[in-house]
Scaffold this active site. Structure first.
Site, short mmCIF file in Angstrom:
data_model
loop_
_atom_site.label_atom_id
_atom_site.label_comp_id
_atom_site.label_asym_id
_atom_site.label_seq_id
_atom_site.Cartn_x
_atom_site.Cartn_y
_atom_site.Cartn_z
N CYS A 47 14.38 10.61 5.93
CA CYS A 47 14.37 10.22 7.42
C CYS A 47 15.84 10.38 8.19
O CYS A 47 15.87 10.50 9.20
CB CYS A 47 13.70 8.90 7.62
N GLU B 189 9.94 1.61 10.61
CA GLU B 189 10.92 2.77 10.44
C GLU B 189 10.41 3.89 10.56
O GLU B 189 9.58 4.29 9.51
CB GLU B 189 11.76 2.48 9.14
N GLU C 142 11.62 16.06 14.01
CA GLU C 142 11.75 15.76 12.67
C GLU C 142 10.72 16.71 11.87
O GLU C 142 9.67 16.71 11.93
CB GLU C 142 11.28 14.45 12.54
N LYS D 172 0.82 -1.07 -0.06
CA LYS D 172 -0.06 0.05 0.09
C LYS D 172 0.92 1.33 -0.16
O LYS D 172 1.56 1.67 1.08
CB LYS D 172 -0.86 0.08 1.22
#
Length: 488
Positions: A291, A257, A388, A182
């Protein structure tokens, strides 16, 4: 689904279709989602926001295909991965152009990380499958057998969509698992292109299935179905917590992750100019939407002003524009929402400290462009230092010695990646071992040409590893057979 002529030149994808059981299926009476080029804000395609019923068809197809696929030899599975790598190479130009338009990534970057790197992952995983010790004996004489776990649900992000699909798909297929992918709703066209390549490579029907849709609809239906044996997710910490909780409740393995706030630590004997310029370059890959981007540059306090000036000059040298233009070195952010998020962090940085350069690229009337930003003079508690951002923002912090540098580097809830710089290799190696991160890069070393080193994080950066043998083992069960006679 509609798609650009660049992709049609190599692959003919039917409109508004998903790939289930080796066939293109157009779900009836299900909503469509527009796909937007972030550089122009123009619609470049549409995909189906698949219902729970359509999602269930994909997992059922994967379940049906599992028995036959799991019984193929490792060599046969490796041959399919090599065939898929061949297809990537054959259609690489078209795939890179599609990625550039869909993500906003400059074409050169798109070719490197959306075509070349996935191709190398496929080939290295094929080689691993051939060499891997699937059966063995322990010290007691018992047989230890590694077997495929079953059906894998792979939920992938929008920032490096092709690479992230292949990072999950390659080891899962090598292990003998079947897969339902997906992709993120912002960048689904790349995933459907990969589906077509899987068909071209002769991967059997049902082994790879790709369904499109929003995370809140299609993704949630897949996760809640429980009709999978492993879920592998790359994305935000919030969604990762949710998926991990659902998987834990069902006693299903989850690999997660979940991002990072990675440090780049410079010691006083590092080559300051090289280290700072390289950190800026690494931070701003894909407009900072990465990331493991080194978003915290930690330098000796007495050198911080000089480092800030070097970083600002490097940031100001970026050329923002059309990702398909070879002169462009930074494209737009992926969406209007992502641009607003980054600009909000920069507003906060102006209140808490100093934005040396960067901000809204108002010279671009269309597109989600943000000029790369260098910020400093911030307290360590500031949101732009701790959270982040996923955009072109580099924070420059000062340290007062090696112990203080390690303290700052480790003062984060994340632990995905880090970089260390020193003129003394032994000192750099010792420093790397003190940083709490799943991957530490020394003096500018990047991903090796053989992409088998494990990638994944400590702390809130997630669970599990990708790449190489560690990735393969995420999709295997271990069986001990006691009293098993020697096979002849």
């Amino acid at each position: 689904m509609t798609i650009t002529s660049a992709a049609r030149a190599a692959i003919d994808l039917p409109a508004d279709a998903v790939y289930i059981g080796g066939e293109w299926i157009v779900p009836d009476d299900e909503p469509r989602l527009d796909v937007i080029n972030p550089a122009t804000e123009e619609r470049i395609g549409s995909v189906t926001d698949c219902s729970a019923e359509t999602a269930a068809k994909a997992t059922a197809a994967a379940r049906r295909a599992f028995d036959d696929w799991s019984r193929t030899s490792a060599g046969q599975r490796a041959a399919h991965l090599d065939a898929l790598a061949d297809a990537f190479e054959q259609h690489g130009d078209q795939l890179a152009a599609l990625a550039a338009r869909e993500i906003g990534m400059p074409l050169r970057e798109a070719r490197a990380v959306q075509v070349d790197l996935p191709t190398r992952v496929l080939r290295s995983t094929a080689d691993l499958a051939r060499a891997y010790r699937w059966d063995g004996r322990d010290a007691s004489g018992s047989s230890i057998v590694r077997e495929p776990s079953g059906v894998v649900l792979a939920i992938t992000p929008w920032n490096f969509p092709v690479h992230q699909i292949v990072a999950k798909l390659a080891p899962a297929l090598a292990a003998g698992c079947t897969v339902v992918v997906k992709p993120a709703e912002l960048t689904p066209l790349n995933a459907l292109f990969v589906a077509a390549l899987c068909g071209e490579a002769g991967i059997p029907a049902g082994v790879v299935n790709i369904v499109t849709g929003r995370g809140a609809t299609t993704g949630e239906a897949l996760v809640q179905s429980g009709d999978y044996d492993v879920v592998s997710f790359t994305g935000s910490l919030t969604i990762g917590r949710h998926i991990g909780a659902v998987a834990g409740g069902r006693i299903v393995r989850a690999t997660l992750e979940l991002g990072g706030k990675s440090p780049a630590v410079l010691l006083d004997d590092a080559d300051l100019d090289t280290a700072v310029r390289t950190t800026v370059k690494n931070c701003f890959v894909n407009a900072g939407q990465k990331c493991n981007a080194p978003t915290r540059l930690i330098v000796p306090e007495e050198l911080r002003a000089v480092a800030v000036n070097i970083a600002a000059a490097a940031a100001d040298a970026y050329v923002l524009g059309d990702p398909l233009d070879e002169a462009t070195t930074m494209g737009p952010l992926a969406s209007h929402a992502q641009r607003d998020k980054v600009l909000g962090y920069l507003d906060g940085a102006r209140r808490d400290g100093r934005v040396v350069t960067g901000g809204l690229a108002d010279e671009h009337e269309r597109g989600y462009f943000v000029r790369p930003a260098i910020v400093t003079d911030l307290p360590e508690t500031a949101p732009v230092v701790r959270e982040e951002i996923f955009g072109p923002v580099l924070v420059v912090l000062g340290h007062r010695g090696e112990d203080d540098a390690v303290r700052i580097a480790n003062d984060t809830e994340y632990g995905l990646s880090a970089e260390v710089w020193s003129g003394d290799p032994a000192r750099a190696a010792a420093l790397a071992r003190r940083v709490r991160a799943g991957q530490v890069r020394v003096n500018g070393v990047r991903t090796p040409s053989l992409p088998v080193s494990p990638f994944g994080g400590y702390k809130m950066s997630g669970l599990g590893r990708e790449m190489g043998a560690f990735a393969l083992e995420e999709y295997l069960e271990v069986k001990a057979i006691l009293g098993d006679p020697e096979l002849t």
